[in-house]
Design a protein around this motif. Sequence first.
Motif, PDB file in Angstrom:
ATOM      1  N   ASN A 126       1.012  -1.381   0.291  1.00 25.78           N
ATOM      2  CA  ASN A 126      -0.035  -0.290  -0.180  1.00 25.78           C
ATOM      3  C   ASN A 126       0.908   1.412  -0.135  1.00 25.78           C
ATOM      4  O   ASN A 126       0.565   2.274  -0.671  1.00 25.78           O
ATOM      5  N   LEU A 127       1.903   1.317   0.691  1.00 29.55           N
ATOM      6  CA  LEU A 127       2.641   2.742   1.299  1.00 29.55           C
ATOM      7  C   LEU A 127       4.046   2.156  -0.213  1.00 29.55           C
ATOM      8  O   LEU A 127       5.077   3.166  -0.433  1.00 29.55           O
ATOM      9  N   GLY A 128       4.475   1.677  -1.095  1.00 27.60           N
ATOM     10  CA  GLY A 128       5.069   1.127  -2.351  1.00 27.60           C
ATOM     11  C   GLY A 128       3.975   1.352  -3.930  1.00 27.60           C
ATOM     12  O   GLY A 128       3.112   2.140  -3.812  1.00 27.60           O
ATOM     13  N   MET A 129       4.714   0.228  -5.019  1.00 25.86           N
ATOM     14  CA  MET A 129       3.755   0.681  -5.935  1.00 25.86           C
ATOM     15  C   MET A 129       2.807   0.373  -6.276  1.00 25.86           C
ATOM     16  O   MET A 129       1.608   1.048  -7.115  1.00 25.86           O
ATOM     17  N   GLY A 131       0.080   1.103  -3.446  1.00 23.22           N
ATOM     18  CA  GLY A 131      -0.405   1.847  -3.429  1.00 23.22           C
ATOM     19  C   GLY A 131      -0.629   3.176  -3.974  1.00 23.22           C
ATOM     20  O   GLY A 131      -1.623   3.630  -4.123  1.00 23.22           O
ATOM     21  N   LEU A 132       0.341   3.255  -4.068  1.00 18.72           N
ATOM     22  CA  LEU A 132       1.014   4.505  -5.324  1.00 18.72           C
ATOM     23  C   LEU A 132       0.248   4.276  -6.566  1.00 18.72           C
ATOM     24  O   LEU A 132      -0.491   5.823  -7.006  1.00 18.72           O
ATOM     25  N   THR A 133       0.490   3.426  -7.146  1.00 22.94           N
ATOM     26  CA  THR A 133      -0.214   3.487  -8.864  1.00 22.94           C
ATOM     27  C   THR A 133      -2.623   3.181  -8.225  1.00 22.94           C
ATOM     28  O   THR A 133      -2.821   3.991  -9.411  1.00 22.94           O
ATOM     29  N   ALA A 134      -2.818   2.769  -7.478  1.00 23.66           N
ATOM     30  CA  ALA A 134      -3.762   2.685  -6.462  1.00 23.66           C
ATOM     31  C   ALA A 134      -4.898   4.269  -6.257  1.00 23.66           C
ATOM     32  O   ALA A 134      -5.931   4.944  -7.586  1.00 23.66           O
ATOM     33  N   TYR A 135      -3.470   5.167  -6.186  1.00 27.15           N
ATOM     34  CA  TYR A 135      -4.114   6.397  -5.402  1.00 27.15           C
ATOM     35  C   TYR A 135      -3.689   7.166  -7.225  1.00 27.15           C
ATOM     36  O   TYR A 135      -4.348   8.371  -7.061  1.00 27.15           O
ATOM     37  N   PHE A 136      -2.711   7.494  -7.799  1.00 26.66           N
ATOM     38  CA  PHE A 136      -3.191   8.667  -8.503  1.00 26.66           C
ATOM     39  C   PHE A 136      -3.505   7.483 -10.006  1.00 26.66           C
ATOM     40  O   PHE A 136      -4.316   8.826 -10.069  1.00 26.66           O
ATOM     41  N   GLY A 137      -4.301   6.722 -10.040  1.00 26.68           N
ATOM     42  CA  GLY A 137      -4.221   6.484 -11.170  1.00 26.68           C
ATOM     43  C   GLY A 137      -6.281   6.285 -10.677  1.00 26.68           C
ATOM     44  O   GLY A 137      -7.094   6.798 -11.583  1.00 26.68           O
ATOM     45  N   LEU A 138      -6.685   6.072  -9.668  1.00 27.45           N
ATOM     46  CA  LEU A 138      -8.041   6.518  -9.232  1.00 27.45           C
ATOM     47  C   LEU A 138      -8.049   7.946  -9.368  1.00 27.45           C
ATOM     48  O   LEU A 138      -9.267   8.170 -10.182  1.00 27.45           O
ATOM     49  N   ALA A 268     -16.694   9.625 -23.746  1.00 29.88           N
ATOM     50  CA  ALA A 268     -15.720   8.775 -22.215  1.00 29.88           C
ATOM     51  C   ALA A 268     -14.208   9.196 -22.215  1.00 29.88           C
ATOM     52  O   ALA A 268     -14.013   9.721 -24.071  1.00 29.88           O
ATOM     53  N   LYS A 269     -13.563   9.081 -21.492  1.00 33.69           N
ATOM     54  CA  LYS A 269     -12.410   8.938 -22.234  1.00 33.69           C
ATOM     55  C   LYS A 269     -11.357   7.855 -21.383  1.00 33.69           C
ATOM     56  O   LYS A 269     -11.505   7.222 -20.271  1.00 33.69           O
ATOM     57  N   ILE A 270     -10.520   7.190 -22.292  1.00 35.11           N
ATOM     58  CA  ILE A 270      -9.557   6.552 -21.704  1.00 35.11           C
ATOM     59  C   ILE A 270      -8.076   6.915 -21.995  1.00 35.11           C
ATOM     60  O   ILE A 270      -7.549   7.202 -23.370  1.00 35.11           O
ATOM     61  N   GLN A 271      -7.406   6.332 -20.543  1.00 36.99           N
ATOM     62  CA  GLN A 271      -6.289   6.572 -20.150  1.00 36.99           C
ATOM     63  C   GLN A 271      -5.015   5.679 -19.987  1.00 36.99           C
ATOM     64  O   GLN A 271      -5.449   5.541 -18.775  1.00 36.99           O
ATOM     65  N   GLY A 272      -3.695   5.630 -20.305  1.00 33.45           N
ATOM     66  CA  GLY A 272      -3.018   4.988 -19.692  1.00 33.45           C
ATOM     67  C   GLY A 272      -1.997   5.783 -18.308  1.00 33.45           C
ATOM     68  O   GLY A 272      -2.415   7.121 -19.142  1.00 33.45           O
ATOM     69  N   PHE A 273      -1.470   5.231 -17.394  1.00 31.10           N
ATOM     70  CA  PHE A 273      -0.622   6.127 -16.898  1.00 31.10           C
ATOM     71  C   PHE A 273       0.364   4.994 -16.234  1.00 31.10           C
ATOM     72  O   PHE A 273       0.357   3.713 -16.538  1.00 31.10           O
ATOM     73  N   ILE A 274       1.827   4.823 -15.953  1.00 34.82           N
ATOM     74  CA  ILE A 274       2.586   4.743 -15.266  1.00 34.82           C
ATOM     75  C   ILE A 274       2.920   5.412 -13.980  1.00 34.82           C
ATOM     76  O   ILE A 274       3.604   6.784 -13.609  1.00 34.82           O
ATOM     77  N   VAL A 275       2.791   4.271 -13.131  1.00 31.44           N
ATOM     78  CA  VAL A 275       3.043   4.927 -11.092  1.00 31.44           C
ATOM     79  C   VAL A 275       4.142   6.237 -11.401  1.00 31.44           C
ATOM     80  O   VAL A 275       4.004   7.355 -10.430  1.00 31.44           O
ATOM     81  N   PHE A 276       5.548   5.849 -12.262  1.00 28.17           N
ATOM     82  CA  PHE A 276       6.652   6.895 -12.056  1.00 28.17           C
ATOM     83  C   PHE A 276       6.015   7.854 -12.656  1.00 28.17           C
ATOM     84  O   PHE A 276       7.285   8.865 -11.724  1.00 28.17           O
ATOM     85  N   TYR A 282       4.454  11.885  -3.885  1.00 27.26           N
ATOM     86  CA  TYR A 282       4.246  10.506  -3.542  1.00 27.26           C
ATOM     87  C   TYR A 282       4.144  10.866  -2.248  1.00 27.26           C
ATOM     88  O   TYR A 282       2.939   9.791  -1.331  1.00 27.26           O
ATOM     89  N   PRO A 283       4.512  11.990  -1.479  1.00 24.95           N
ATOM     90  CA  PRO A 283       4.683  12.048   0.074  1.00 24.95           C
ATOM     91  C   PRO A 283       3.207  12.414  -0.160  1.00 24.95           C
ATOM     92  O   PRO A 283       2.318  11.990   1.398  1.00 24.95           O
ATOM     93  N   GLU A 284       2.422  12.904  -0.707  1.00 22.78           N
ATOM     94  CA  GLU A 284       1.035  13.499  -0.376  1.00 22.78           C
ATOM     95  C   GLU A 284       0.747  11.514   0.025  1.00 22.78           C
ATOM     96  O   GLU A 284      -0.392  11.797   0.484  1.00 22.78           O
ATOM     97  N   ALA A 285       0.225  10.684  -1.433  1.00 21.11           N
ATOM     98  CA  ALA A 285      -0.170  10.092  -1.108  1.00 21.11           C
ATOM     99  C   ALA A 285      -0.180   8.958   0.227  1.00 21.11           C
ATOM    100  O   ALA A 285      -0.626   8.214   0.997  1.00 21.11           O
ATOM    101  N   ILE A 286       1.126   8.728   0.268  1.00 20.97           N
ATOM    102  CA  ILE A 286       2.196   8.457   1.917  1.00 20.97           C
ATOM    103  C   ILE A 286       1.104   8.337   2.389  1.00 20.97           C
ATOM    104  O   ILE A 286       1.254   7.428   3.467  1.00 20.97           O
ATOM    105  N   ALA A 287       0.890   9.845   2.750  1.00 20.55           N
ATOM    106  CA  ALA A 287       0.652  10.407   4.429  1.00 20.55           C
ATOM    107  C   ALA A 287      -1.054  10.500   4.237  1.00 20.55           C
ATOM    108  O   ALA A 287      -1.583   9.456   5.198  1.00 20.55           O
ATOM    109  N   GLU A 288      -1.600  10.329   3.207  1.00 18.76           N
ATOM    110  CA  GLU A 288      -3.068   9.172   3.105  1.00 18.76           C
ATOM    111  C   GLU A 288      -2.834   7.885   3.592  1.00 18.76           C
ATOM    112  O   GLU A 288      -4.060   7.837   4.213  1.00 18.76           O
TER     113      GLU A 288
END
Length: 334
Positions: A126-129, A131-138, A268-276, A282-288
């Motif tokens: 959750n505090l690594g790839m 969780g960060l992927t989930a957080y920014f993707g969503l 509708a919109k479809i968009q890919g992303f890479i967590v990096f 990242y700090p914002e996501a890790i704090a939450e």
Amino acid sequence: YTRIVLNERPPGDIDSKTFRSEKVPYSKVKVGDDQVLVQVTWLSLDPAMRGWLRDERSYLPPVQIGETMRAGGLGVIVDKGRNVKSKIGQLVSGTFGWTEYAVVNEKDTEAIDAPQGLLEIDYLNNLGMAGLTAYFGLKDIGQVKAGETLVVSGAAGAVGSMVCQLGLRAGAKVYGIAGSQDKCEWLEKEIGVTKAINYKGPSFRQDFRDIGYLDVYFDNVGGDILDMCLSRLNRNARIVLCGAISAYNSVGKPKGIQNYLTLISQRAKIQGFIVFDYVKRYPEAIAEISQGLRDGSIKRKFHIVEGLENAPSALPLLFSGGNTGKLVVKVAEP
Ligand code: NDP
């Protein structure tokens, strides 16, 4: 010490010839002035690793034959070069690979000091790839809002189970798609999704129809499930292209998507992303997320495999659906 290298590129599924184990004499270990020697304690197994075995252009170069298999992990600094500020004994995360010991540049490691209420291996989940992927993707790509319908595939996995929880926190109705009855039960009872449906079950098509139309589809799997979701879009729906695991072992081009014209009619919109891409945030996501883990409002589950030697046979669990939650390998006692 032992390391596991890529032996040959698998044409389809990973098998017993894909990797081989090697012994490396300690005398070969040379630690440069800016480097640290890390004893690896935990490794993360990720679907992306299948992609790194392909000799194709991607966001990272492919792993070469004979090279240590690339993997993110945790470990302890046991030796260091003279310019290194980190202390011996410091727990760090980094891309160490499938090995018991790794020499890496200090700047490519991140110090981990898991505070009370957090586990060290949360930093691979959750505090690594995942969780960060989930957080920014969503949040960024999906932009899910209260009252909306969110559908998540691969829902009982590391990324998916986190997406479900972040969706619920945002006030969405969350539907999880997963590959067994047990996973669906876990999603409904533990994670608290509105409903979980089993894509391998006999009533899947009907269960899927019963969801109705969706505002956000968080796609971890691609293929037929993506295609079905494309036929059920609400006006202005967003499709988050996070992964397409159903295609990772496929030989040749993945099967075509039939329902993409709905994107037009539903604006509708479809968009890919890479967590990096989100490193700066990242700090914002890790704090939450760490707050949620510590107060118990975010749940996590690990599937732990013991021993580096079992990494090659554990990686395929991601493709057979053998894992619920985050798949990790315990390499040494931390
Ligand atoms: P998971 O923990 O979700 O494990 C993979 C799961 O995928 C399996 O447990 C299995 O569950 C499911 N699965 C496997 N094959 C299929 C199939 N053919 N059809 C449907 N489901 C299948 O892995 P992660 O959480 O680590 O990764 C999830 C996704 O996120 C992957 O696609 C990965 O590539 C992607 N990802 C993307 C990132 C990015 O930056 N864009 C970063 C990190 C991950 P089941 O039993 O339900 O089939």
